[in-house]
Structure formats: C-alpha cells, structure tokens
Motif scaffolding. Sequence first.
Motif, PDB file in Angstrom:
ATOM      1  N   VAL A  54      -7.094  10.097   2.813  1.00 43.10           N
ATOM      2  CA  VAL A  54      -6.851  10.504   1.436  1.00 43.10           C
ATOM      3  C   VAL A  54      -6.557   9.291   0.557  1.00 43.10           C
ATOM      4  O   VAL A  54      -7.090   9.160  -0.558  1.00 43.10           O
ATOM      5  CB  VAL A  54      -5.701  11.518   1.369  1.00 43.10           C
ATOM      6  CG1 VAL A  54      -5.338  11.835  -0.079  1.00 43.10           C
ATOM      7  CG2 VAL A  54      -6.086  12.794   2.101  1.00 43.10           C
ATOM      8  N   ALA A  55      -5.713   8.378   1.042  1.00 43.27           N
ATOM      9  CA  ALA A  55      -5.379   7.187   0.258  1.00 43.27           C
ATOM     10  C   ALA A  55      -6.622   6.345  -0.005  1.00 43.27           C
ATOM     11  O   ALA A  55      -6.801   5.814  -1.114  1.00 43.27           O
ATOM     12  CB  ALA A  55      -4.321   6.362   0.987  1.00 43.27           C
ATOM     13  N   TYR A  56      -7.499   6.250   0.991  1.00 46.66           N
ATOM     14  CA  TYR A  56      -8.724   5.478   0.790  1.00 46.66           C
ATOM     15  C   TYR A  56      -9.624   6.155  -0.243  1.00 46.66           C
ATOM     16  O   TYR A  56     -10.180   5.497  -1.130  1.00 46.66           O
ATOM     17  CB  TYR A  56      -9.475   5.310   2.103  1.00 46.66           C
ATOM     18  CG  TYR A  56     -10.814   4.639   1.917  1.00 46.66           C
ATOM     19  CD1 TYR A  56     -10.895   3.266   1.671  1.00 46.66           C
ATOM     20  CD2 TYR A  56     -11.999   5.373   1.946  1.00 46.66           C
ATOM     21  CE1 TYR A  56     -12.112   2.649   1.459  1.00 46.66           C
ATOM     22  CE2 TYR A  56     -13.224   4.756   1.737  1.00 46.66           C
ATOM     23  CZ  TYR A  56     -13.273   3.399   1.495  1.00 46.66           C
ATOM     24  OH  TYR A  56     -14.490   2.790   1.288  1.00 46.66           O
ATOM     25  N   ALA A  57      -9.766   7.477  -0.139  1.00 47.57           N
ATOM     26  CA  ALA A  57     -10.612   8.200  -1.090  1.00 47.57           C
ATOM     27  C   ALA A  57     -10.084   8.065  -2.521  1.00 47.57           C
ATOM     28  O   ALA A  57     -10.865   8.005  -3.475  1.00 47.57           O
ATOM     29  CB  ALA A  57     -10.695   9.677  -0.698  1.00 47.57           C
TER      30      ALA A  57
ATOM     31  N   ARG B 207       0.825  -1.211   0.000  1.00 46.95           N
ATOM     32  CA  ARG B 207       0.000   0.000   0.000  1.00 46.95           C
ATOM     33  C   ARG B 207       0.858   1.259   0.000  1.00 46.95           C
ATOM     34  O   ARG B 207       0.453   2.301  -0.501  1.00 46.95           O
ATOM     35  CB  ARG B 207      -0.915  -0.012   1.234  1.00 46.95           C
ATOM     36  CG  ARG B 207      -1.906  -1.141   1.268  1.00 46.95           C
ATOM     37  CD  ARG B 207      -2.797  -1.050   2.494  1.00 46.95           C
ATOM     38  NE  ARG B 207      -2.044  -1.046   3.729  1.00 46.95           N
ATOM     39  CZ  ARG B 207      -1.637  -2.154   4.347  1.00 46.95           C
ATOM     40  NH1 ARG B 207      -1.906  -3.340   3.827  1.00 46.95           N
ATOM     41  NH2 ARG B 207      -0.974  -2.091   5.465  1.00 46.95           N
ATOM     42  N   ARG B 208       2.050   1.162   0.570  1.00 43.41           N
ATOM     43  CA  ARG B 208       2.930   2.332   0.643  1.00 43.41           C
ATOM     44  C   ARG B 208       3.511   2.693  -0.717  1.00 43.41           C
ATOM     45  O   ARG B 208       4.152   3.737  -0.863  1.00 43.41           O
ATOM     46  CB  ARG B 208       4.063   2.058   1.646  1.00 43.41           C
ATOM     47  CG  ARG B 208       3.587   1.733   3.053  1.00 43.41           C
ATOM     48  CD  ARG B 208       3.010   2.946   3.749  1.00 43.41           C
ATOM     49  NE  ARG B 208       4.051   3.913   4.024  1.00 43.41           N
ATOM     50  CZ  ARG B 208       4.875   3.845   5.054  1.00 43.41           C
ATOM     51  NH1 ARG B 208       4.778   2.857   5.928  1.00 43.41           N
ATOM     52  NH2 ARG B 208       5.797   4.763   5.235  1.00 43.41           N
ATOM     53  N   ASP B 209       3.322   1.835  -1.718  1.00 40.83           N
ATOM     54  CA  ASP B 209       3.771   2.155  -3.073  1.00 40.83           C
ATOM     55  C   ASP B 209       2.733   2.922  -3.866  1.00 40.83           C
ATOM     56  O   ASP B 209       2.937   3.195  -5.044  1.00 40.83           O
ATOM     57  CB  ASP B 209       4.122   0.860  -3.830  1.00 40.83           C
ATOM     58  CG  ASP B 209       5.508   0.349  -3.457  1.00 40.83           C
ATOM     59  OD1 ASP B 209       6.399   1.188  -3.254  1.00 40.83           O
ATOM     60  OD2 ASP B 209       5.693  -0.869  -3.356  1.00 40.83           O
ATOM     61  N   LEU B 210       1.612   3.267  -3.237  1.00 43.17           N
ATOM     62  CA  LEU B 210       0.571   4.017  -3.930  1.00 43.17           C
ATOM     63  C   LEU B 210       1.135   5.327  -4.469  1.00 43.17           C
ATOM     64  O   LEU B 210       1.693   6.128  -3.728  1.00 43.17           O
ATOM     65  CB  LEU B 210      -0.585   4.303  -2.969  1.00 43.17           C
ATOM     66  CG  LEU B 210      -1.751   5.108  -3.536  1.00 43.17           C
ATOM     67  CD1 LEU B 210      -2.485   4.308  -4.601  1.00 43.17           C
ATOM     68  CD2 LEU B 210      -2.708   5.517  -2.422  1.00 43.17           C
TER      69      LEU B 210
END
Length: 270
Positions: free
Chosen positions: A246-249, A2-5
């Motif tokens: 923010v990442a979820y949105a 997920r941190r590579d988003l």
Amino acid sequence: SRRDLMGYINFTQLRVYGAGSGRGVLDALTRYLRDNSRILAQVRDESYDYFLSENLLKDPVHFLLEGGGMAAYRDEVLTQFSREEKEMLGRYLRGGGFLFIEGSNRYLREMRSHLRSILGSAATLRPVPLSHPLYHAFYDFGGGFPGEDKARIIKMEDNPTWYYPTQAFDEQPAADQVAFFNPNAADTGAAEQPPRQGICGVEVDGQLVAILSDMGLHQNWGLSFNAEAAGDEPVLYSLMAGANIVAYALARDGGRTPKLPPPVWMQKRP
C-alpha cells in the motif's frame, strides 16, 4: 523516514469474473494500517461489478484475488475480462494505477496472459529484485517477503515471452491432485507444497504497474481476525508486507496519489 509517511486511502470492493477483493480481506489490511502507521485507510461501502466504471480509475491500487469476486462457471477458465474491461484496465495501468494480483499458479498464468494482451509488447514480466522500493517502502524486507526465496526463482530477467513457470501439480484437477509427503518433515501429516515463485512484477516504461504473488499474503490478512492466529509470525509478517504494498502504491513515482511535503512543524522520527 519512510515510517513518517502520512496520508489516506480508500479501498474499493471490486468483483470481476473469478477475481476481486472481499470486504474481510480489505478490512483486515485497513485495521493494520490504522493501528501501525499514519496511513488512514478505510473500505468504501460501494462495491463494483466488472472493471467498467470511471470511478475505478481514481484508486491508487486495486486487489484482484483469486476467488474474491464472481464465481467462475467454466472449469477450463478461471478468469476472463471483456474487451471493454481490458480497455479500462489499460487506461488504469498506463495512467498510474497499480494491481496486486494473488492466487494459484494457474490463476497467475491466466492473469499474466490478460495483462500481456492489455499492455502489449511495451510491458515486461520479471521477478521484482530485492533492491526494489516495494521491499523498502515502509518496512525493510531485505530478503524478500515472508516465505519468498529469490534464489529459487527461475531466471526471468530477459523475458520477452512473458514466461511464468508452470507447476505440474497445479495442472491437475483438484480431485486428482496427489498429496506429496516429506518423510524428513517433523510432521509427516502435512502435505509438501510445490515451491513458490514469489513476487513477479509487470513493468511499463520502467514503472512497476502490477505484481503477481503466489505467497498467500491475503489469506493471512484474513486470519488476523482470529484471536488465536493474530499473533502468529506468518500473519504479522504478511500484514507488514501488505503495508509495504500500500505504501508503495501511494508514494511511487507516476502513481495516482497527490503528494505534499510534510509540514515544517512536524516532528520527524529517527
């Protein structure tokens, strides 16, 4: 990982009656995202009054923070939306938009009522479970966001009436509120606050479209500009929670963000 988003987001300054997103709060979150993630964030210079512009439908997330918009001029009403604004908000939420709403207990109960009238019986209100991707979209918050205690939240899994707990303390006018003190606290000069309800979510067809928070996360975002407070754990953890929101949105199913797979040459982190 997920941190590579990777991606980008433009935050919009929004002002409605009694709510909105101030530039300072968005700047703080923007700076944290740019320094600690691969999400390139910036705040648009343009500000919108009222939720009426078609341009607002393009954003993957909007922030409606108590006191962040136009001043309320009626003591009995903290927030209000016109019929046209409600129609536009309904289009936004049903079309993949996402709202982060934060404030006092009374403010959140008013916003709950607005959302219920906007979305109708097809939507539901309930606490967001710890297994939800919101808590794991970027950082892992296995026990909830900072200060959140899911064990204390009143059961609202089956909540057809959109019940949101009332805090009697919040019902009183500010001038009449009495500070309650905990004699066992290390610092007896600190007022004891009523228990927080944590993060509650509004779902439409199984998709989370808005969250209601009484955690005061955005207040800590603003404190990050204070050099003395920037390193405090509550400030840091609140910014980390903001990164998750923010990442979820951006990455959620049914959202407004175009998504592409990473390039084949990109080296992934473990």
